[in-house]
Design a protein around this motif. Structure first.
Motif, PDB file in Angstrom:
ATOM      1  N   VAL A 254       0.869  -1.185   0.000  1.00 14.20           N
ATOM      2  CA  VAL A 254       0.000   0.000   0.000  1.00 14.20           C
ATOM      3  C   VAL A 254       0.904   1.233   0.000  1.00 14.20           C
ATOM      4  CG1 VAL A 254      -1.749   1.300   1.281  1.00 14.20           C
ATOM      5  CG2 VAL A 254      -1.771  -1.206   1.351  1.00 14.20           C
ATOM      6  N   PRO A 255       0.877   2.029  -1.088  1.00 11.77           N
ATOM      7  CA  PRO A 255       1.722   3.229  -1.120  1.00 11.77           C
ATOM      8  C   PRO A 255       1.109   4.337  -0.258  1.00 11.77           C
ATOM      9  CG  PRO A 255       0.489   3.005  -3.183  1.00 11.77           C
ATOM     10  CD  PRO A 255       0.094   1.851  -2.321  1.00 11.77           C
ATOM     11  N   LEU A 256       1.892   4.856   0.702  1.00 10.08           N
ATOM     12  CA  LEU A 256       1.398   5.921   1.585  1.00 10.08           C
ATOM     13  C   LEU A 256       2.387   7.072   1.634  1.00 10.08           C
ATOM     14  CD1 LEU A 256       0.124   4.012   4.772  1.00 10.08           C
ATOM     15  CD2 LEU A 256      -1.274   4.980   2.947  1.00 10.08           C
ATOM     16  N   GLY A 257       1.857   8.293   1.702  1.00  5.19           N
ATOM     17  CA  GLY A 257       2.703   9.463   1.940  1.00  5.19           C
ATOM     18  C   GLY A 257       3.147   9.471   3.399  1.00  5.19           C
ATOM     19  N   PRO A 258       4.162  10.290   3.741  1.00  3.07           N
ATOM     20  CA  PRO A 258       4.704  10.285   5.105  1.00  3.07           C
ATOM     21  C   PRO A 258       3.666  10.600   6.191  1.00  3.07           C
ATOM     22  CG  PRO A 258       5.713  12.034   3.762  1.00  3.07           C
ATOM     23  CD  PRO A 258       4.919  11.184   2.841  1.00  3.07           C
ATOM     24  N   THR A 259       2.760  11.546   5.922  1.00  8.29           N
ATOM     25  CA  THR A 259       1.765  11.899   6.948  1.00  8.29           C
ATOM     26  C   THR A 259       0.774  10.762   7.134  1.00  8.29           C
ATOM     27  OG1 THR A 259       1.979  14.233   6.398  1.00  8.29           O
ATOM     28  CG2 THR A 259       0.044  13.597   7.663  1.00  8.29           C
TER      29      THR A 259
ATOM     30  N   ARG B 115       2.398   8.055   9.191  1.00  7.09           N
ATOM     31  CA  ARG B 115       2.425   8.366  10.630  1.00  7.09           C
ATOM     32  C   ARG B 115       1.037   8.214  11.253  1.00  7.09           C
ATOM     33  NH1 ARG B 115       5.159  12.962   9.138  1.00  7.09           N
ATOM     34  NH2 ARG B 115       3.564  14.304  10.068  1.00  7.09           N
ATOM     35  N   LEU B 116       0.024   8.618  10.512  1.00  8.71           N
ATOM     36  CA  LEU B 116      -1.360   8.509  10.988  1.00  8.71           C
ATOM     37  C   LEU B 116      -1.743   7.045  11.186  1.00  8.71           C
ATOM     38  CD1 LEU B 116      -3.749  10.427  11.578  1.00  8.71           C
ATOM     39  CD2 LEU B 116      -4.369  10.273   9.156  1.00  8.71           C
ATOM     40  N   LEU B 117      -1.444   6.219  10.192  1.00 10.49           N
ATOM     41  CA  LEU B 117      -1.765   4.789  10.295  1.00 10.49           C
ATOM     42  C   LEU B 117      -0.953   4.147  11.425  1.00 10.49           C
ATOM     43  CD1 LEU B 117      -3.222   2.265   9.257  1.00 10.49           C
ATOM     44  CD2 LEU B 117      -1.380   1.967   7.583  1.00 10.49           C
ATOM     45  N   LYS B 118       0.304   4.540  11.565  1.00  8.05           N
ATOM     46  CA  LYS B 118       1.147   3.996  12.642  1.00  8.05           C
ATOM     47  C   LYS B 118       0.514   4.287  14.002  1.00  8.05           C
ATOM     48  CE  LYS B 118       5.942   4.046  14.330  1.00  8.05           C
ATOM     49  NZ  LYS B 118       5.917   4.750  15.604  1.00  8.05           N
ATOM     50  N   HIS B 119       0.020   5.515  14.162  1.00  8.90           N
ATOM     51  CA  HIS B 119      -0.611   5.891  15.432  1.00  8.90           C
ATOM     52  C   HIS B 119      -1.851   5.017  15.696  1.00  8.90           C
ATOM     53  CE1 HIS B 119      -1.533   8.447  18.818  1.00  8.90           C
ATOM     54  NE2 HIS B 119      -2.771   8.582  18.383  1.00  8.90           N
ATOM     55  N   PHE B 120      -2.665   4.803  14.675  1.00  3.66           N
ATOM     56  CA  PHE B 120      -3.850   3.945  14.832  1.00  3.66           C
ATOM     57  C   PHE B 120      -3.441   2.505  15.170  1.00  3.66           C
ATOM     58  CE2 PHE B 120      -6.365   7.021  12.069  1.00  3.66           C
ATOM     59  CZ  PHE B 120      -7.224   7.411  13.091  1.00  3.66           C
TER      60      PHE B 120
ATOM     61  N   ILE C  51      -7.181  11.628   6.620  1.00  4.74           N
ATOM     62  CA  ILE C  51      -7.945  10.389   6.868  1.00  4.74           C
ATOM     63  C   ILE C  51      -8.531   9.896   5.544  1.00  4.74           C
ATOM     64  CG2 ILE C  51     -10.060   9.455   7.901  1.00  4.74           C
ATOM     65  CD1 ILE C  51      -8.147   9.638  10.117  1.00  4.74           C
ATOM     66  N   ARG C  52      -9.060  10.831   4.741  1.00 10.53           N
ATOM     67  CA  ARG C  52      -9.629  10.439   3.435  1.00 10.53           C
ATOM     68  C   ARG C  52      -8.563   9.822   2.543  1.00 10.53           C
ATOM     69  NH1 ARG C  52     -12.833  15.092   3.699  1.00 10.53           N
ATOM     70  NH2 ARG C  52     -11.479  16.302   2.344  1.00 10.53           N
ATOM     71  N   ARG C  53      -7.378  10.441   2.516  1.00 14.56           N
ATOM     72  CA  ARG C  53      -6.273   9.905   1.701  1.00 14.56           C
ATOM     73  C   ARG C  53      -5.858   8.517   2.192  1.00 14.56           C
ATOM     74  NH1 ARG C  53      -2.003  14.818   1.428  1.00 14.56           N
ATOM     75  NH2 ARG C  53      -3.280  16.326   0.320  1.00 14.56           N
ATOM     76  N   LEU C  54      -5.768   8.376   3.518  1.00 18.49           N
ATOM     77  CA  LEU C  54      -5.378   7.092   4.106  1.00 18.49           C
ATOM     78  C   LEU C  54      -6.409   6.018   3.766  1.00 18.49           C
ATOM     79  CD1 LEU C  54      -3.590   5.365   5.950  1.00 18.49           C
ATOM     80  CD2 LEU C  54      -4.826   6.294   7.915  1.00 18.49           C
ATOM     81  N   ARG C  55      -7.697   6.369   3.916  1.00 16.88           N
ATOM     82  CA  ARG C  55      -8.775   5.418   3.573  1.00 16.88           C
ATOM     83  C   ARG C  55      -8.680   4.988   2.113  1.00 16.88           C
ATOM     84  NH1 ARG C  55     -13.561   8.119   6.849  1.00 16.88           N
ATOM     85  NH2 ARG C  55     -13.963   6.453   8.337  1.00 16.88           N
ATOM     86  N   LYS C  56      -8.487   5.978   1.243  1.00 13.74           N
ATOM     87  CA  LYS C  56      -8.437   5.683  -0.195  1.00 13.74           C
ATOM     88  C   LYS C  56      -7.317   4.690  -0.488  1.00 13.74           C
ATOM     89  CE  LYS C  56      -8.392   7.866  -4.723  1.00 13.74           C
ATOM     90  NZ  LYS C  56      -8.051   9.062  -5.494  1.00 13.74           N
TER      91      LYS C  56
ATOM     92  N   ARG D 250     -11.568  -3.138  -0.688  1.00  8.84           N
ATOM     93  CA  ARG D 250     -11.413  -3.793   0.617  1.00  8.84           C
ATOM     94  C   ARG D 250     -12.289  -3.092   1.657  1.00  8.84           C
ATOM     95  NH1 ARG D 250      -5.665  -3.086  -0.692  1.00  8.84           N
ATOM     96  NH2 ARG D 250      -4.825  -5.014  -1.542  1.00  8.84           N
ATOM     97  N   PRO D 251     -12.679  -3.832   2.727  1.00  9.97           N
ATOM     98  CA  PRO D 251     -13.536  -3.211   3.753  1.00  9.97           C
ATOM     99  C   PRO D 251     -12.833  -2.032   4.417  1.00  9.97           C
ATOM    100  CG  PRO D 251     -13.253  -5.592   4.158  1.00  9.97           C
ATOM    101  CD  PRO D 251     -12.373  -5.238   3.013  1.00  9.97           C
ATOM    102  N   ASP D 252     -13.628  -1.000   4.731  1.00  6.37           N
ATOM    103  CA  ASP D 252     -13.075   0.182   5.399  1.00  6.37           C
ATOM    104  C   ASP D 252     -12.798  -0.157   6.858  1.00  6.37           C
ATOM    105  OD1 ASP D 252     -12.286   2.651   6.149  1.00  6.37           O
ATOM    106  OD2 ASP D 252     -14.188   3.667   5.755  1.00  6.37           O
ATOM    107  N   ILE D 253     -11.540  -0.054   7.239  1.00  2.02           N
ATOM    108  CA  ILE D 253     -11.136  -0.456   8.594  1.00  2.02           C
ATOM    109  C   ILE D 253     -11.054   0.746   9.532  1.00  2.02           C
ATOM    110  CG2 ILE D 253      -8.619  -0.285   8.333  1.00  2.02           C
ATOM    111  CD1 ILE D 253      -8.511  -3.148   9.562  1.00  2.02           C
ATOM    112  N   ILE D 254     -11.209   1.958   8.975  1.00  3.94           N
ATOM    113  CA  ILE D 254     -11.196   3.165   9.815  1.00  3.94           C
ATOM    114  C   ILE D 254     -12.635   3.620  10.019  1.00  3.94           C
ATOM    115  CG2 ILE D 254     -10.477   5.577   9.978  1.00  3.94           C
ATOM    116  CD1 ILE D 254      -8.013   4.761   8.311  1.00  3.94           C
ATOM    117  N   ARG D 255     -13.039   3.670  11.271  1.00  6.74           N
ATOM    118  CA  ARG D 255     -14.410   4.058  11.597  1.00  6.74           C
ATOM    119  C   ARG D 255     -14.471   5.542  11.929  1.00  6.74           C
ATOM    120  NH1 ARG D 255     -16.769   0.309   9.429  1.00  6.74           N
ATOM    121  NH2 ARG D 255     -15.865  -1.701   9.881  1.00  6.74           N
ATOM    122  N   THR D 256     -15.498   6.205  11.419  1.00  6.38           N
ATOM    123  CA  THR D 256     -15.798   7.563  11.848  1.00  6.38           C
ATOM    124  C   THR D 256     -16.816   7.449  12.977  1.00  6.38           C
ATOM    125  OG1 THR D 256     -15.491   8.395   9.605  1.00  6.38           O
ATOM    126  CG2 THR D 256     -16.701   9.812  11.128  1.00  6.38           C
ATOM    127  N   VAL D 257     -16.460   7.950  14.144  1.00  7.75           N
ATOM    128  CA  VAL D 257     -17.352   7.880  15.298  1.00  7.75           C
ATOM    129  C   VAL D 257     -17.969   9.256  15.476  1.00  7.75           C
ATOM    130  CG1 VAL D 257     -17.543   7.244  17.730  1.00  7.75           C
ATOM    131  CG2 VAL D 257     -15.789   6.173  16.296  1.00  7.75           C
TER     132      VAL D 257
END
Length: 232
Positions: free
Chosen positions: A154-159, A162-167, A200-205, A212-219
């Motif tokens: 999964v290609p991800l930008g640096p931000t 870091r966001l996914l790492k925190h989650f 978050i939108r970029r990470l989800r995309k 694939r199922p969306d693993i990030i929930r908006t609460v």
């Protein structure tokens, strides 16, 4: 990577057996007792790397065990996760104030608990937890800066990385935009909270690519969480 030593304090025999099975399978060295007093002796004799402690155990209460573990030199800095059937906010706060590092409310899935234990160990004992962060079908190599989902890169930008790492370090936790800004961007950041939504939108995309199922929930009115079971 050394084997992590776990002290499990749980008086429900069936649950204890289930947890021992799951953690031994993850290569933990598990010592288990149903009794609070014995737990303190065991912890003193052989300090564990992590303690899983039920709120309600035989002998003295889980809260008191937690309090005493924090007072003992040998275990003052050992991470403690409390297992509790009590979902009330007040009880959770009492557990954290007493010195627990995290809590998991019953019923929980053993996989979720394994992920939580791994996350806590990574924060306090990085050498024991290794360099891979894994949750559901997502795997992150923190040294090589690579992310895979179901085995595909999964290609991800640096931000976003870091966001996914925190989650991944806090599976199941709900974070407000403000908390994410502090943790991912830093306290001095003057970035707008709405910027979090963009990332978050970029990470989800990126991680949901290919349907694939969306693993990030908006609460609603609370924030975001990494949650594979959609229970939030």
């Amino acid at each position: 990577m050394g084997r992590a030593k776990m002290l499990l304090v749980e008086d429900d025999a069936a649950l204890a057996e289930l947890l021992v099975y799951h953690f031994k399978r993850e290569d933990f060295d598990v010592v288990q007792t149903p009794d609070g007093e014995e737990a303190l002796l065991l912890a003193q004799e052989t300090p564990p790397d992590i303690v899983l402690l039920d709120w309600m155990v035989e002998g003295i209460s889980g809260l008191e065990v937690c309090r005493r573990l924090r007072r003992m030199t040998e275990t003052a800095n050992v991470p403690i996760i409390m297992l509790t059937a009590r979902g009330e906010e007040e009880d959770r706060v009492r557990g954290l104030e007493t010195g627990a590092d995290d809590y998991v409310t019953k019923p929980f899935s053993p996989r979720e608990l394994v992920a939580r234990v791994g996350a806590v160990l990574r924060r306090v004992r990085p050498g024991l937890a290794g360099e891979a962060l894994i949750y559901a079908d997502i795997e992150m190599d923190t040294v090589g800066h690579k992310v895979k989902r179901s085995g595909s890169m999964v290609p991800l930008g640096p931000t976003e990385f870091r966001l996914l790492k925190h989650f991944l370090e806090h599976p199941g936790w709900v974070f407000s935009r403000e908390r994410l800004l502090d943790s991912v961007w830093g306290h001095d950041s003057d970035i707008e909270p709405r910027t979090v939504d963009v990332h978050i939108r970029r990470l989800r995309k990126a991680i949901n690519d290919g349907g694939r199922p969306d693993i990030i929930r908006t609460v609603r009115s609370a924030g975001y969480a990494l949650d594979s079971e959609g229970r939030l």
